[in-house]
Motif scaffolding. Sequence first.
Motif, PDB file in Angstrom:
ATOM      1  N   MET A 240       0.984  -0.984   0.357  1.00 56.84           N
ATOM      2  CA  MET A 240       0.361   0.266  -0.233  1.00 56.84           C
ATOM      3  C   MET A 240       1.043   1.215   0.374  1.00 56.84           C
ATOM      4  O   MET A 240       0.772   2.404  -0.503  1.00 56.84           O
ATOM      5  CB  MET A 240      -0.999   0.027   0.988  1.00 56.84           C
ATOM      6  CG  MET A 240      -2.105  -1.080   1.189  1.00 56.84           C
ATOM      7  SD  MET A 240      -3.251  -0.431   0.136  1.00 56.84           S
ATOM      8  CE  MET A 240      -3.797   0.760  -0.064  1.00 56.84           C
ATOM      9  N   THR A 241       2.208   1.162   1.201  1.00 55.06           N
ATOM     10  CA  THR A 241       2.725   2.675   0.862  1.00 55.06           C
ATOM     11  C   THR A 241       3.449   2.146  -0.616  1.00 55.06           C
ATOM     12  O   THR A 241       4.103   4.197  -1.577  1.00 55.06           O
ATOM     13  CB  THR A 241       4.190   2.160   2.287  1.00 55.06           C
ATOM     14  OG1 THR A 241       3.554   1.951   3.518  1.00 55.06           O
ATOM     15  CG2 THR A 241       4.581   3.257   2.292  1.00 55.06           C
ATOM     16  N   ARG A 242       3.925   1.808  -0.979  1.00 53.83           N
ATOM     17  CA  ARG A 242       4.769   2.114  -2.534  1.00 53.83           C
ATOM     18  C   ARG A 242       3.774   2.034  -3.494  1.00 53.83           C
ATOM     19  O   ARG A 242       4.060   3.276  -4.691  1.00 53.83           O
ATOM     20  CB  ARG A 242       5.142   0.298  -2.697  1.00 53.83           C
ATOM     21  CG  ARG A 242       6.128  -0.324  -2.039  1.00 53.83           C
ATOM     22  CD  ARG A 242       7.468  -1.426  -2.472  1.00 53.83           C
ATOM     23  NE  ARG A 242       8.234  -1.654  -1.006  1.00 53.83           N
ATOM     24  CZ  ARG A 242       9.147  -2.219  -1.819  1.00 53.83           C
ATOM     25  NH1 ARG A 242       9.304  -3.011  -2.205  1.00 53.83           N
ATOM     26  NH2 ARG A 242      10.368  -2.316  -0.814  1.00 53.83           N
ATOM     27  N   TRP A 243       2.439   1.539  -3.421  1.00 47.51           N
ATOM     28  CA  TRP A 243       1.556   2.207  -4.162  1.00 47.51           C
ATOM     29  C   TRP A 243       1.042   3.799  -4.347  1.00 47.51           C
ATOM     30  O   TRP A 243       1.168   4.407  -5.178  1.00 47.51           O
ATOM     31  CB  TRP A 243       0.197   1.682  -3.946  1.00 47.51           C
ATOM     32  CG  TRP A 243      -0.694   1.862  -4.799  1.00 47.51           C
ATOM     33  CD1 TRP A 243      -2.009   3.226  -4.167  1.00 47.51           C
ATOM     34  CD2 TRP A 243      -1.548   2.499  -5.956  1.00 47.51           C
ATOM     35  NE1 TRP A 243      -2.920   3.459  -5.067  1.00 47.51           N
ATOM     36  CE2 TRP A 243      -2.735   2.698  -6.099  1.00 47.51           C
ATOM     37  CE3 TRP A 243      -1.496   1.231  -7.509  1.00 47.51           C
ATOM     38  CZ2 TRP A 243      -3.175   3.164  -6.996  1.00 47.51           C
ATOM     39  CZ3 TRP A 243      -1.388   1.862  -8.722  1.00 47.51           C
ATOM     40  CH2 TRP A 243      -2.965   2.358  -8.389  1.00 47.51           C
ATOM     41  N   GLU A 244       1.000   4.107  -3.390  1.00 46.48           N
ATOM     42  CA  GLU A 244       0.560   5.163  -3.132  1.00 46.48           C
ATOM     43  C   GLU A 244       2.221   6.189  -3.439  1.00 46.48           C
ATOM     44  O   GLU A 244       1.762   7.437  -4.138  1.00 46.48           O
ATOM     45  CB  GLU A 244       0.112   6.079  -1.306  1.00 46.48           C
ATOM     46  CG  GLU A 244      -0.545   5.529  -0.795  1.00 46.48           C
ATOM     47  CD  GLU A 244      -1.364   5.820  -1.595  1.00 46.48           C
ATOM     48  OE1 GLU A 244      -1.861   6.956  -2.266  1.00 46.48           O
ATOM     49  OE2 GLU A 244      -2.867   4.876  -1.319  1.00 46.48           O
ATOM     50  N   THR A 245       3.027   5.387  -3.223  1.00 47.50           N
ATOM     51  CA  THR A 245       4.190   6.492  -3.857  1.00 47.50           C
ATOM     52  C   THR A 245       4.859   6.828  -5.779  1.00 47.50           C
ATOM     53  O   THR A 245       4.551   7.533  -6.002  1.00 47.50           O
ATOM     54  CB  THR A 245       5.546   5.901  -3.574  1.00 47.50           C
ATOM     55  OG1 THR A 245       5.686   5.434  -1.583  1.00 47.50           O
ATOM     56  CG2 THR A 245       6.774   6.325  -3.988  1.00 47.50           C
ATOM     57  N   VAL A 246       4.034   5.464  -5.850  1.00 49.11           N
ATOM     58  CA  VAL A 246       4.140   5.019  -7.160  1.00 49.11           C
ATOM     59  C   VAL A 246       2.575   5.688  -8.057  1.00 49.11           C
ATOM     60  O   VAL A 246       2.940   6.845  -8.609  1.00 49.11           O
ATOM     61  CB  VAL A 246       3.545   3.668  -7.969  1.00 49.11           C
ATOM     62  CG1 VAL A 246       2.771   3.691  -9.344  1.00 49.11           C
ATOM     63  CG2 VAL A 246       5.581   3.159  -7.284  1.00 49.11           C
ATOM     64  N   ARG A 247       1.680   6.380  -7.873  1.00 48.32           N
ATOM     65  CA  ARG A 247       0.181   6.794  -7.609  1.00 48.32           C
ATOM     66  C   ARG A 247       0.868   8.591  -8.034  1.00 48.32           C
ATOM     67  O   ARG A 247       0.533   9.129  -8.598  1.00 48.32           O
ATOM     68  CB  ARG A 247      -0.599   6.532  -6.995  1.00 48.32           C
ATOM     69  CG  ARG A 247      -1.556   7.081  -7.271  1.00 48.32           C
ATOM     70  CD  ARG A 247      -2.619   7.015  -8.451  1.00 48.32           C
ATOM     71  NE  ARG A 247      -3.241   8.242  -8.760  1.00 48.32           N
ATOM     72  CZ  ARG A 247      -3.342   9.195  -9.073  1.00 48.32           C
ATOM     73  NH1 ARG A 247      -2.386   9.700  -9.513  1.00 48.32           N
ATOM     74  NH2 ARG A 247      -4.970   9.955  -9.001  1.00 48.32           N
ATOM     75  N   ASN A 248       1.789   8.543  -7.050  1.00 51.06           N
ATOM     76  CA  ASN A 248       1.989  10.419  -6.592  1.00 51.06           C
ATOM     77  C   ASN A 248       2.802  10.804  -7.686  1.00 51.06           C
ATOM     78  O   ASN A 248       2.802  12.218  -7.721  1.00 51.06           O
ATOM     79  CB  ASN A 248       2.098  10.253  -5.288  1.00 51.06           C
ATOM     80  CG  ASN A 248       1.773  10.161  -4.438  1.00 51.06           C
ATOM     81  OD1 ASN A 248       0.163  10.170  -4.329  1.00 51.06           O
ATOM     82  ND2 ASN A 248       1.473  10.238  -2.694  1.00 51.06           N
ATOM     83  N   GLU A 249       3.392   9.707  -7.818  1.00 54.57           N
ATOM     84  CA  GLU A 249       4.761  10.195  -9.235  1.00 54.57           C
ATOM     85  C   GLU A 249       3.707  10.129 -10.611  1.00 54.57           C
ATOM     86  O   GLU A 249       4.378  10.826 -11.219  1.00 54.57           O
ATOM     87  CB  GLU A 249       5.494   9.103  -9.361  1.00 54.57           C
ATOM     88  CG  GLU A 249       6.514   8.976  -7.774  1.00 54.57           C
ATOM     89  CD  GLU A 249       7.547  10.418  -8.033  1.00 54.57           C
ATOM     90  OE1 GLU A 249       7.640  10.730  -8.625  1.00 54.57           O
ATOM     91  OE2 GLU A 249       8.454  10.212  -7.037  1.00 54.57           O
ATOM     92  N   ALA A 250       2.329   9.525 -10.562  1.00 56.14           N
ATOM     93  CA  ALA A 250       2.042   9.433 -11.882  1.00 56.14           C
ATOM     94  C   ALA A 250       1.600  10.507 -12.653  1.00 56.14           C
ATOM     95  O   ALA A 250       1.295  11.100 -11.664  1.00 56.14           O
ATOM     96  CB  ALA A 250       1.003   8.379 -12.049  1.00 56.14           C
ATOM     97  N   LEU A 251       0.797  10.884 -14.047  1.00 54.71           N
ATOM     98  CA  LEU A 251       0.530  11.775 -14.421  1.00 54.71           C
ATOM     99  C   LEU A 251      -1.422  11.408 -13.827  1.00 54.71           C
ATOM    100  O   LEU A 251      -1.639  11.085 -13.205  1.00 54.71           O
ATOM    101  CB  LEU A 251       0.354  12.140 -15.760  1.00 54.71           C
ATOM    102  CG  LEU A 251       2.122  11.844 -15.961  1.00 54.71           C
ATOM    103  CD1 LEU A 251       1.051  12.267 -18.019  1.00 54.71           C
ATOM    104  CD2 LEU A 251       2.094  13.692 -16.239  1.00 54.71           C
ATOM    105  N   PRO A 252      -1.417  12.753 -13.553  1.00 49.44           N
ATOM    106  CA  PRO A 252      -4.015  13.131 -13.026  1.00 49.44           C
ATOM    107  C   PRO A 252      -4.035  12.520 -13.943  1.00 49.44           C
ATOM    108  O   PRO A 252      -3.753  12.165 -15.450  1.00 49.44           O
ATOM    109  CB  PRO A 252      -3.746  14.643 -13.508  1.00 49.44           C
ATOM    110  CG  PRO A 252      -2.660  15.034 -12.774  1.00 49.44           C
ATOM    111  CD  PRO A 252      -1.449  14.532 -14.157  1.00 49.44           C
ATOM    112  N   ARG A 253      -5.271  11.999 -14.183  1.00 49.13           N
ATOM    113  CA  ARG A 253      -5.797  11.595 -15.032  1.00 49.13           C
ATOM    114  C   ARG A 253      -6.310  11.998 -16.442  1.00 49.13           C
ATOM    115  O   ARG A 253      -5.715  11.247 -17.527  1.00 49.13           O
ATOM    116  CB  ARG A 253      -7.620  11.177 -14.750  1.00 49.13           C
ATOM    117  CG  ARG A 253      -9.003  10.744 -15.323  1.00 49.13           C
ATOM    118  CD  ARG A 253      -9.838  10.279 -14.392  1.00 49.13           C
ATOM    119  NE  ARG A 253     -10.769   8.697 -15.145  1.00 49.13           N
ATOM    120  CZ  ARG A 253     -12.061   9.288 -14.455  1.00 49.13           C
ATOM    121  NH1 ARG A 253     -12.057   9.448 -13.276  1.00 49.13           N
ATOM    122  NH2 ARG A 253     -13.009   8.078 -15.351  1.00 49.13           N
TER     123      ARG A 253
END
Length: 268
Positions: A240-253
């Motif tokens: 879950m922590t790694r997911w949040e990190t990856v998601r925060n680096e990604a572009l908005p929808r």
Amino acid sequence: MEAATLPHPLALFIVTEIRRARGAAGMTQEAFGRAAGFSASHVSAVEGGTRALTMDFIKGGDRALTTGGMFERMVEKLGVPSWFLPWLDAERTATQLRCWQPSLVPGLLQTADYARAVIRCDDTLTDDEVDRRLADRMERQVILTGGNAPQFIAVIAEAVLRRAGEDFRQVMAAQIKHLIALAERPNISVHVLPDDISMHVGLTGPFSLARSPEHTWLGEMENQLGGVVIEKPADVDTLMTRWETVRNEALPRRHSIELMKEVVNSWT
């Protein structure tokens, strides 16, 4: 969990064969359950398709009927590895799904042509096995468009979109257009992690997360030898922590959709 584990005919086939073998052995549901390690009501629910068909039940059936592991081998032979069964059930009943993919379009978002190409990479599979795995993958996707569709958020690396040689470009263009169409659905978000984010925690590999109706999370990771379902709370928390990190680096929808359109347009 209270529905058949597999969203395709395999579960029905296995349950039918176990029930037939139980009948041939002259065993009641109660006697079978005692030998397999389950209550008669549990056996009845599985045979009636209102309770999950798990590997524990399949192994219990093999013990009760002294088959020498026949039903477990049958599951493997028909193309669903035993480790994957708990994930399929979690995926089917999930209220939320999260997926990080650095190398491929997530299976739930693949077109049939793209999925076939991915499955075909395993040159040990026969044509029939490829067709069966493709049908299973396409049927799994129904969960995203049904009446109780989960919220699905996928993050994919930009390199996934651009992996298209001349012989694969038409398939990839159709796949990206499919991603764009799916991303317009209210329950699906597709985010692109730009190539210029050169180092990030997601480089260690893909993973998925599923949230159950009981509000618990389950993880899944695949590798060259199969995969593993993550149930230990501490390990799920790490994912879950790694997911949040990856998601925060990604572009908005919306920006991700624009990038996908740019990639397809650059090929025409």
